[in-house]
Design a protein around this motif. Structure first.
Motif, PDB file in Angstrom:
ATOM      1  N   MET A   1       0.976  -1.561   0.234  1.00 26.03           N
ATOM      2  CA  MET A   1       0.024   0.060   0.476  1.00 26.03           C
ATOM      3  C   MET A   1       0.916   1.288  -0.006  1.00 26.03           C
ATOM      4  O   MET A   1       0.123   1.895  -0.741  1.00 26.03           O
ATOM      5  CB  MET A   1      -0.516   0.195   1.351  1.00 26.03           C
ATOM      6  CG  MET A   1      -2.129  -1.182   1.105  1.00 26.03           C
ATOM      7  SD  MET A   1      -2.831  -0.941   2.941  1.00 26.03           S
ATOM      8  CE  MET A   1      -3.289   0.553   2.802  1.00 26.03           C
ATOM      9  N   ALA A   2       1.638   1.199   1.234  1.00 27.11           N
ATOM     10  CA  ALA A   2       3.039   1.808   1.110  1.00 27.11           C
ATOM     11  C   ALA A   2       3.232   2.427  -0.467  1.00 27.11           C
ATOM     12  O   ALA A   2       3.684   3.782  -0.505  1.00 27.11           O
ATOM     13  CB  ALA A   2       3.586   2.574   1.963  1.00 27.11           C
ATOM     14  N   LEU A   3       4.060   1.688  -0.801  1.00 22.81           N
ATOM     15  CA  LEU A   3       4.805   2.027  -2.037  1.00 22.81           C
ATOM     16  C   LEU A   3       4.516   2.120  -3.454  1.00 22.81           C
ATOM     17  O   LEU A   3       4.806   2.642  -4.162  1.00 22.81           O
ATOM     18  CB  LEU A   3       5.942   0.758  -2.336  1.00 22.81           C
ATOM     19  CG  LEU A   3       7.174   0.492  -1.077  1.00 22.81           C
ATOM     20  CD1 LEU A   3       7.398  -1.369  -0.963  1.00 22.81           C
ATOM     21  CD2 LEU A   3       7.946   1.651  -0.673  1.00 22.81           C
ATOM     22  N   GLN A   4       3.604   1.327  -3.390  1.00 29.22           N
ATOM     23  CA  GLN A   4       2.714   1.393  -4.809  1.00 29.22           C
ATOM     24  C   GLN A   4       2.239   3.242  -5.287  1.00 29.22           C
ATOM     25  O   GLN A   4       1.687   3.456  -5.796  1.00 29.22           O
ATOM     26  CB  GLN A   4       1.535   0.435  -5.345  1.00 29.22           C
ATOM     27  CG  GLN A   4       2.638  -1.055  -5.409  1.00 29.22           C
ATOM     28  CD  GLN A   4       1.072  -2.338  -5.660  1.00 29.22           C
ATOM     29  OE1 GLN A   4       0.212  -1.943  -5.472  1.00 29.22           O
ATOM     30  NE2 GLN A   4       2.027  -2.837  -5.532  1.00 29.22           N
ATOM     31  N   SER A   5       1.531   3.274  -4.002  1.00 28.78           N
ATOM     32  CA  SER A   5       0.704   4.824  -3.467  1.00 28.78           C
ATOM     33  C   SER A   5       1.440   5.955  -3.809  1.00 28.78           C
ATOM     34  O   SER A   5       1.048   6.775  -4.151  1.00 28.78           O
ATOM     35  CB  SER A   5      -0.059   4.446  -2.504  1.00 28.78           C
ATOM     36  OG  SER A   5       0.713   4.844  -1.379  1.00 28.78           O
ATOM     37  N   GLY A   6       2.377   5.507  -3.319  1.00 29.97           N
ATOM     38  CA  GLY A   6       3.775   6.747  -3.649  1.00 29.97           C
ATOM     39  C   GLY A   6       3.759   7.815  -2.371  1.00 29.97           C
ATOM     40  O   GLY A   6       4.343   8.964  -2.202  1.00 29.97           O
ATOM     41  N   ASP A   7       3.529   6.526  -1.121  1.00 32.02           N
ATOM     42  CA  ASP A   7       3.696   7.806  -0.026  1.00 32.02           C
ATOM     43  C   ASP A   7       4.282   7.374   0.898  1.00 32.02           C
ATOM     44  O   ASP A   7       5.048   8.451   1.630  1.00 32.02           O
ATOM     45  CB  ASP A   7       2.651   6.876   1.326  1.00 32.02           C
ATOM     46  CG  ASP A   7       0.857   6.888   0.975  1.00 32.02           C
ATOM     47  OD1 ASP A   7       0.649   8.478  -0.051  1.00 32.02           O
ATOM     48  OD2 ASP A   7      -0.013   6.361   1.005  1.00 32.02           O
ATOM     49  N   THR A  22       0.672  -6.442  -6.353  1.00 32.72           N
ATOM     50  CA  THR A  22       1.559  -7.500  -4.542  1.00 32.72           C
ATOM     51  C   THR A  22       1.178  -9.664  -4.526  1.00 32.72           C
ATOM     52  O   THR A  22       1.924 -10.107  -4.132  1.00 32.72           O
ATOM     53  CB  THR A  22      -0.601  -7.266  -3.392  1.00 32.72           C
ATOM     54  OG1 THR A  22      -0.482  -6.421  -3.764  1.00 32.72           O
ATOM     55  CG2 THR A  22      -0.198  -8.449  -2.131  1.00 32.72           C
ATOM     56  N   GLY A  23       0.190  -9.931  -5.761  1.00 33.36           N
ATOM     57  CA  GLY A  23       0.187 -10.974  -5.798  1.00 33.36           C
ATOM     58  C   GLY A  23       1.978 -11.445  -6.283  1.00 33.36           C
ATOM     59  O   GLY A  23       1.745 -12.806  -6.191  1.00 33.36           O
ATOM     60  N   THR A  24       1.544 -10.999  -7.652  1.00 33.17           N
ATOM     61  CA  THR A  24       2.731 -10.876  -8.639  1.00 33.17           C
ATOM     62  C   THR A  24       4.751 -11.224  -7.834  1.00 33.17           C
ATOM     63  O   THR A  24       5.146 -11.895  -8.216  1.00 33.17           O
ATOM     64  CB  THR A  24       2.583 -10.390 -10.045  1.00 33.17           C
ATOM     65  OG1 THR A  24       1.654 -10.075 -10.400  1.00 33.17           O
ATOM     66  CG2 THR A  24       4.474 -11.112 -10.440  1.00 33.17           C
ATOM     67  N   ALA A  26      -1.653 -13.127  -0.328  1.00 32.91           N
ATOM     68  CA  ALA A  26      -1.323 -12.034  -0.517  1.00 32.91           C
ATOM     69  C   ALA A  26      -2.467 -11.648  -1.701  1.00 32.91           C
ATOM     70  O   ALA A  26      -2.384 -10.510  -2.394  1.00 32.91           O
ATOM     71  CB  ALA A  26      -0.011 -11.607  -1.292  1.00 32.91           C
ATOM     72  N   THR A  27      -2.829 -12.251  -2.780  1.00 30.49           N
ATOM     73  CA  THR A  27      -2.963 -12.520  -3.935  1.00 30.49           C
ATOM     74  C   THR A  27      -4.652 -11.995  -3.328  1.00 30.49           C
ATOM     75  O   THR A  27      -5.268 -10.447  -4.752  1.00 30.49           O
ATOM     76  CB  THR A  27      -2.924 -13.221  -4.964  1.00 30.49           C
ATOM     77  OG1 THR A  27      -1.943 -13.949  -5.651  1.00 30.49           O
ATOM     78  CG2 THR A  27      -3.568 -12.765  -6.269  1.00 30.49           C
ATOM     79  N   VAL A  83      -8.595  -7.681  -3.505  1.00 32.92           N
ATOM     80  CA  VAL A  83      -9.280  -6.645  -2.856  1.00 32.92           C
ATOM     81  C   VAL A  83      -9.507  -5.585  -2.155  1.00 32.92           C
ATOM     82  O   VAL A  83     -10.271  -4.242  -2.508  1.00 32.92           O
ATOM     83  CB  VAL A  83     -10.202  -8.069  -0.721  1.00 32.92           C
ATOM     84  CG1 VAL A  83     -11.084  -6.995  -0.106  1.00 32.92           C
ATOM     85  CG2 VAL A  83     -10.775  -9.410  -1.952  1.00 32.92           C
ATOM     86  N   VAL A  84      -8.083  -4.873  -1.475  1.00 26.26           N
ATOM     87  CA  VAL A  84      -7.653  -4.351  -0.930  1.00 26.26           C
ATOM     88  C   VAL A  84      -6.683  -2.592  -1.885  1.00 26.26           C
ATOM     89  O   VAL A  84      -7.495  -1.348  -1.568  1.00 26.26           O
ATOM     90  CB  VAL A  84      -6.770  -4.125   0.526  1.00 26.26           C
ATOM     91  CG1 VAL A  84      -6.679  -3.111   0.716  1.00 26.26           C
ATOM     92  CG2 VAL A  84      -7.145  -4.930   1.064  1.00 26.26           C
TER      93      VAL A  84
END
Length: 267
Positions: free
Chosen positions: A1-7, A74-76, A229-230, A235-236
């Motif tokens: 969540m943190a890394l893909q959103s660039g937070d 996430t899943g990959t 994780a996938t 979902v999230v």
């Protein structure tokens, strides 16, 4: 969540994750020692203080993990990580001349084929470098796991390995400052959660459960990690479940399951 959103950038994320994980693990270790003493039991002496090689493996795992997840779903990412860990540990067994049955060799071949299929370039697969970084992260965690088999106290060893890894954290902080992109409060909170909860508390729970599981049971339980994780990513984070990921997951997880079951029968 943190890394893909660039937070937060991956270097700062790794530094905070390792630091918060070390604090949580040392806190749990101190609580465990105090609890044993309060019950008039002999507290286990801190004899297993980890090693520099294990700490370096932990650091490489955490850093490559963070950098790779900037561009991986996430899943990959979880499937690549899991595959690399398992193949590293199986490869170590083969190099140490552990006998494998024909069924196990066949399962190993299928797992490799699924891994190669997952890594092949296509329109639905991200660039090659993030995938390779995640694979390197898995190899590092595989090495860490192999070295951890001989630990007399896994919780102690992991606590001190996290602590040893902090020696390299100033390098991450320096590089993050040089290439400052800014971080948000939510990014910091998620990094702390990743270190303190998912890593520190999560590993502690795993080490409590592990002695109560047979090796084959522990291996099968770990098969659920990429699947969970996938599903969490879908979902999230609203990630797409691609046909390639489903096929690769079936090949790799199915092959590892067959390998573990064949090993159980041969024991």
């Amino acid at each position: 969540m943190a890394l893909q959103s660039g937070d937060i950038d991956p270097l700062s994320f790794t530094a905070i994750r390792l630091a918060s994980g070390a604090l949580m693990l040392l806190g749990i270790l101190l609580w465990q020692t105090t609890l044993l003493r309060s019950k008039s039991q002999s507290a286990q002496s801190l004899t297993d203080k980890g090693s520099n090689i294990s700490a370096l493996s932990l650091f490489v795992y955490a850093l490559c993990f963070s950098v790779a997840y900037v561009d991986l779903n996430t899943g990959t990412g979880a499937l690549i990580l899991f595959s690399a860990v398992q193949l590293t540990m199986i490869g170590h067994s083969v190099l140490n001349k552990e006998p494998l049955s024909k069924v196990q060799w066949g399962a190993l071949f299928v797992a490799f084929a699924g891994f190669i299929y997952l890594m092949m370039p296509s329109a639905t697969v991200p660039s090659f470098m993030p995938a390779m970084l995640m694979a390197l992260s898995g190899v590092a965690w595989g090495v860490y796991s192999i070295r951890g088999k001989s630990c007399s106290s896994p919780l102690q060893a992991t606590s001190f390995n996290f602590l040893r890894s902090l020696i390299l954290v100033p390098i991450l902080v320096f590089l993050a400052v040089v290439d400052w992109q800014g971080i948000t409060a939510s990014g910091v909170y998620l990094a702390i959660a990743s270190g303190a909860l998912a890593s520190g508390l999560g590993y502690s729970i795993w080490y409590i459960a592990l002695p109560r599981l047979k090796s084959s049971q522990a291996g099968v339980v770990q098969l659920t990690v990429p699947v969970l994780a996938t599903l969490a990513g879908v979902v999230v984070l609203d990630e797409q479940l691609t046909a390639r990921l489903v096929v690769a997951s079936a090949l790799i997880l199915g092959a590892v399951l067959v390998f573990l079951m064949a090993k159980k029968r041969s024991v």
